[in-house]
Write a protein that holds these residues in place. Structure first.
Motif, PDB file in Angstrom:
ATOM      1  N   UNK A 124     -14.664 -14.473  39.642  1.00 39.87           N
ATOM      2  CA  UNK A 124     -15.627 -13.367  39.501  1.00 39.87           C
ATOM      3  C   UNK A 124     -16.235 -13.373  38.104  1.00 39.87           C
ATOM      4  N   UNK A 125     -15.399 -13.551  37.074  1.00 36.03           N
ATOM      5  CA  UNK A 125     -15.852 -13.488  35.682  1.00 36.03           C
ATOM      6  C   UNK A 125     -16.449 -14.803  35.196  1.00 36.03           C
ATOM      7  N   UNK A 126     -16.476 -15.823  36.065  1.00 36.17           N
ATOM      8  CA  UNK A 126     -17.080 -17.122  35.748  1.00 36.17           C
ATOM      9  C   UNK A 126     -16.472 -17.744  34.495  1.00 36.17           C
ATOM     10  N   UNK A 127     -15.160 -17.649  34.418  1.00 38.21           N
ATOM     11  CA  UNK A 127     -14.413 -18.265  33.320  1.00 38.21           C
ATOM     12  C   UNK A 127     -13.902 -19.624  33.783  1.00 38.21           C
ATOM     13  N   UNK A 128     -14.709 -20.661  33.599  1.00 39.84           N
ATOM     14  CA  UNK A 128     -14.391 -21.981  34.150  1.00 39.84           C
ATOM     15  C   UNK A 128     -13.076 -22.530  33.620  1.00 39.84           C
ATOM     16  N   UNK A 129     -12.826 -22.354  32.328  1.00 40.64           N
ATOM     17  CA  UNK A 129     -11.580 -22.885  31.772  1.00 40.64           C
ATOM     18  C   UNK A 129     -10.368 -22.146  32.331  1.00 40.64           C
ATOM     19  N   UNK A 130     -10.508 -20.848  32.570  1.00 43.35           N
ATOM     20  CA  UNK A 130      -9.417 -20.079  33.168  1.00 43.35           C
ATOM     21  C   UNK A 130      -9.192 -20.523  34.619  1.00 43.35           C
ATOM     22  N   UNK A 131     -10.281 -20.805  35.335  1.00 44.89           N
ATOM     23  CA  UNK A 131     -10.166 -21.318  36.707  1.00 44.89           C
ATOM     24  C   UNK A 131      -9.384 -22.630  36.703  1.00 44.89           C
ATOM     25  N   UNK A 132      -9.726 -23.522  35.781  1.00 39.37           N
ATOM     26  CA  UNK A 132      -9.033 -24.807  35.684  1.00 39.37           C
ATOM     27  C   UNK A 132      -7.547 -24.611  35.402  1.00 39.37           C
ATOM     28  N   UNK A 133      -7.233 -23.696  34.492  1.00 42.59           N
ATOM     29  CA  UNK A 133      -5.825 -23.433  34.160  1.00 42.59           C
ATOM     30  C   UNK A 133      -5.066 -22.908  35.380  1.00 42.59           C
ATOM     31  N   UNK A 134      -5.694 -22.015  36.142  1.00 42.91           N
ATOM     32  CA  UNK A 134      -5.046 -21.462  37.338  1.00 42.91           C
ATOM     33  C   UNK A 134      -4.811 -22.542  38.385  1.00 42.91           C
ATOM     34  N   UNK A 135      -5.819 -23.363  38.626  1.00 43.41           N
ATOM     35  CA  UNK A 135      -5.692 -24.411  39.643  1.00 43.41           C
ATOM     36  C   UNK A 135      -4.641 -25.431  39.228  1.00 43.41           C
ATOM     37  N   UNK A 136      -4.652 -25.828  37.947  1.00 41.08           N
ATOM     38  CA  UNK A 136      -3.640 -26.773  37.467  1.00 41.08           C
ATOM     39  C   UNK A 136      -2.238 -26.198  37.625  1.00 41.08           C
ATOM     40  N   UNK A 137      -2.086 -24.903  37.340  1.00 43.58           N
ATOM     41  CA  UNK A 137      -0.779 -24.262  37.499  1.00 43.58           C
ATOM     42  C   UNK A 137      -0.361 -24.270  38.974  1.00 43.58           C
ATOM     43  N   UNK A 138      -1.294 -23.930  39.834  1.00 47.87           N
ATOM     44  CA  UNK A 138      -0.991 -23.919  41.273  1.00 47.87           C
ATOM     45  C   UNK A 138      -0.482 -25.271  41.750  1.00 47.87           C
ATOM     46  N   UNK A 139      -1.197 -26.326  41.391  1.00 43.54           N
ATOM     47  CA  UNK A 139      -0.853 -27.640  41.911  1.00 43.54           C
ATOM     48  C   UNK A 139       0.447 -28.166  41.300  1.00 43.54           C
ATOM     49  N   UNK A 140       0.773 -27.753  40.079  1.00 47.67           N
ATOM     50  CA  UNK A 140       2.028 -28.198  39.467  1.00 47.67           C
ATOM     51  C   UNK A 140       3.216 -27.360  39.922  1.00 47.67           C
ATOM     52  N   UNK A 141       2.954 -26.189  40.563  1.00 48.72           N
ATOM     53  CA  UNK A 141       4.031 -25.329  41.072  1.00 48.72           C
ATOM     54  C   UNK A 141       3.902 -25.137  42.587  1.00 48.72           C
TER      55      UNK A 141
END
Length: 567
Positions: free
Chosen positions: A118-135
């Motif tokens: 929603x907030x268009x924070x691309x780097x935060x999106x990347x951090x969330x996705x990376x966390x998801x895939x590593x966990x």
């Protein structure tokens, strides 16, 4: 007046000085945030209600969402309402705008990703996705699929496809796999990085997906079959499994024509004609100076045209037979300490670990061993050192163990074996003191052996391979360097260009649609180099590759390159 972009000062040549400046600047900005100093905007966030102070300039620089928000009608309001994001999540993302860091947990990562989108924070999106895939084991793949459907996040979709591609063998056994749409299936199956050791794995997955809802997926099946590397299958597989599928007849025909007629390939329109990256094949040679005892494994580097040692194996049986089955080398029978053996042991290529399997019913050496349709056959051989010839044949299945099937027409040892078009061929060898020209063919459907046309001359310990719908045979001793080719349609043998190598065991394999001869010495059988030759079918001649560093070849296998990459 603010400095324009074109007037921005050049970067300092003293990068360490510039770094110190940026560190001091960011530290001051952090302190303004921590102390809530020079605040020029406050957000009122619901669920639960909270006030979150911030600096417009920092947020606008971090996200186009805030840049657009502050440029709009309510941009100058001292307090701005936020209603679609939880207050705790929103505050964490505001902190991210200042620090580039946020505390992500399994419990909040889904809400964090939705808010970052929603907030268009691309780097935060990347951090969330990376966390998801590593966990993903903690979050569960089911929850990731749900989040993908809810967010339509392009990065998450991409990462899930990469995960499914890398873990395809496991994923295609899950219930969720059966509900993949055809577009998702295509994206996965088209990938050159699909992590499978053989193309049949992808075909089996398509069958499982298709059978889950045959009426709805009938028209979609050809789309998925076209994603397979059809030229990696042999002609029998194409005829038996691909051609009968509705809408796939032409795909099978093109693939068979590609395999059988190299000269026609330029005119054949096929989507994929090469192997996948994970399915790319290379050679694994089993070399031993002591008739198969304590072999060294050498892997071939196709790019650099060189051989290197992969492993050394301690296994002190002579003239056992070795086959490749599902990433394992199986060693069967042999001779040790004056006695013939019925031992069966499996050596895992990737893990380099041994496992014992059920022993043969009959001790045998100098025999033939072959796999067909998942079943292992031990055929003929010698019963003892007096060369008492065996004609018996036993077959192994995991459900029934070893069981005898119909015996050979002519008992033999030192013969060669190969499979072609769903049948087993036993070629040449010896019967007592007699060298053999004869060839026998076994049909597993009728459990019968039939005689085929004799070779043009006798061969024992020959190297054989099925290649482009024919059987090729390499002679063992000097004076018998001839190469023969068998046409199963015509039941005829003919000679092709002879090898320019001398004595020695030879293995024969089909790799990258070419026929390879591994072995045969350039000097004496004990001191010369072990040659490697590749057949130029169009010009009927043999070219040379890098010789093996060992002087005796026991057997050679075509294996996936990925299998030789240790964990």
């Amino acid at each position: 007046m603010a400095t324009s972009c074109t007037q921005r000062p050049a970067l300092q040549s003293d990068s360490s000085g510039q770094n110190r400046f940026m560190e001091k600047l960011m530290a001051k900005i952090f302190s303004f945030y921590d102390e809530q100093s020079l605040i020029d905007v406050t957000f009122r966030v619901s669920n639960p209600t909270a006030l979150v102070p911030a600096h417009r300039l920092i947020l606008a620089a971090a996200s186009p969402y805030f840049e657009n928000l502050f440029s709009g009608d309510q941009g100058n309001n001292p307090i701005i309402e936020i209603n679609d994001i939880d207050s705790d999540i929103f505050e964490r993302l505001i902190t991210f705008c200042y620090t580039g860091q946020m505390l992500i947990t399994v419990n909040n990562v889904g809400a964090m990703l939705k808010a970052a989108i929603i907030l268009k924070l691309d780097d935060a999106i990347t951090s969330c996705v990376d966390y998801l895939m590593s966990h993903i084991n903690e979050y569960t793949i089911q929850a990731v699929y749900t989040l993908e459907r809810e967010t339509h996040c392009k990065l998450l979709i991409q990462k899930i496809i990469e995960y499914e591609t890398q873990n395809f063998v496991e994923i295609n056994q899950r219930r969720e796999f059966l509900n993949f749409n055809v577009e998702k299936m295509q994206r996965i199956l088209e990938s050159d990085n699909l992590n499978i050791t053989r193309e049949e794995d992808a075909f089996d997955a398509i069958k499982r997906w298709f059978n889950h809802d045959v009426p709805a997926r009938q028209e979609q099946l050809p789309l998925l079959i076209a994603c397979l590397r059809l030229t990696e299958f042999d002609a029998n597989f194409l005829l038996t499994h691909i051609q009968p599928l509705s809408g796939c007849e032409m795909l099978a025909f093109k693939a068979m024509l590609w395999i059988r007629d190299p000269a026609a390939r330029a005119k054949i329109n096929m989507r994929f004609t090469g192997p996948r990256n994970f399915s790319k094949k290379t050679l694994l040679a089993v070399c031993s100076k002591e008739f198969g005892m304590n072999p060294k494994l050498l892997q071939y580097n196709k790019v650099e045209d060189k051989w290197q040692e992969y492993a050394s194996i301690i296994f002190d049986y002579q003239l056992c037979r070795t086959i490749l089955k599902e990433g394992n080398l199986l060693f069967l029978g042999g001779y040790k300490s004056g006695a013939t053996s019925n031992i069966v042991r499996s050596w895992n290529i990737r893990n380099k670990a041994w496992q014992s399997l059920p022993a043969l019913d009959t001790a045998r050496w100098e025999h033939c061993v072959v796999e067909l349709d998942g079943k292992i056959y031990a055929i003929g051989g010698s019963a003892d050192t007096r060369k008492r010839v065996l004609a018996s044949v036993e077959r192994y299945t995991t459900s029934n163990g070893w069981q005898f099937v119909n015996k050979l027409i002519v008992g033999r040892y030192a013969a060669a074996e190969v499979t072609l078009n769903g049948k087993i061929y036993i070629i040449g060898g010896k019967s007592g003191r007699n060298d053999l020209k004869s060839v026998e063919c076994y049909n597993p459907n009728s459990n019968t052996w039939t005689s085929c046309a004799d070779m043009t001359e006798c061969h024992y310990y020959p190297g054989v391979a099925a290649h482009n719908g024919h059987i090729y045979l390499l002679g063992y001793f000097s004076g018998n360097r001839n190469v023969e080719r068998y046409d199963p349609q015509q039941d005829t043998w003919s000679k092709i260009c002879s090898l320019k190598v001398g004595d020695g065991f030879k293995a024969c394999v089909s790799l990258d649609n070419k026929l390879w001869a591994i072995g045969g010495n350039s000097g004496s059988i004990f001191s010369g180099k072990n040659c490697v030759s590749v057949y130029d079918e169009e010009n009927d001649r043999w070219g040379q590759k890098c010789s093996l560093p060992e002087t005796s070849i026991h057997s050679c296998f075509v294996v996936p390159e990925a299998l030789l990459t240790s964990k």
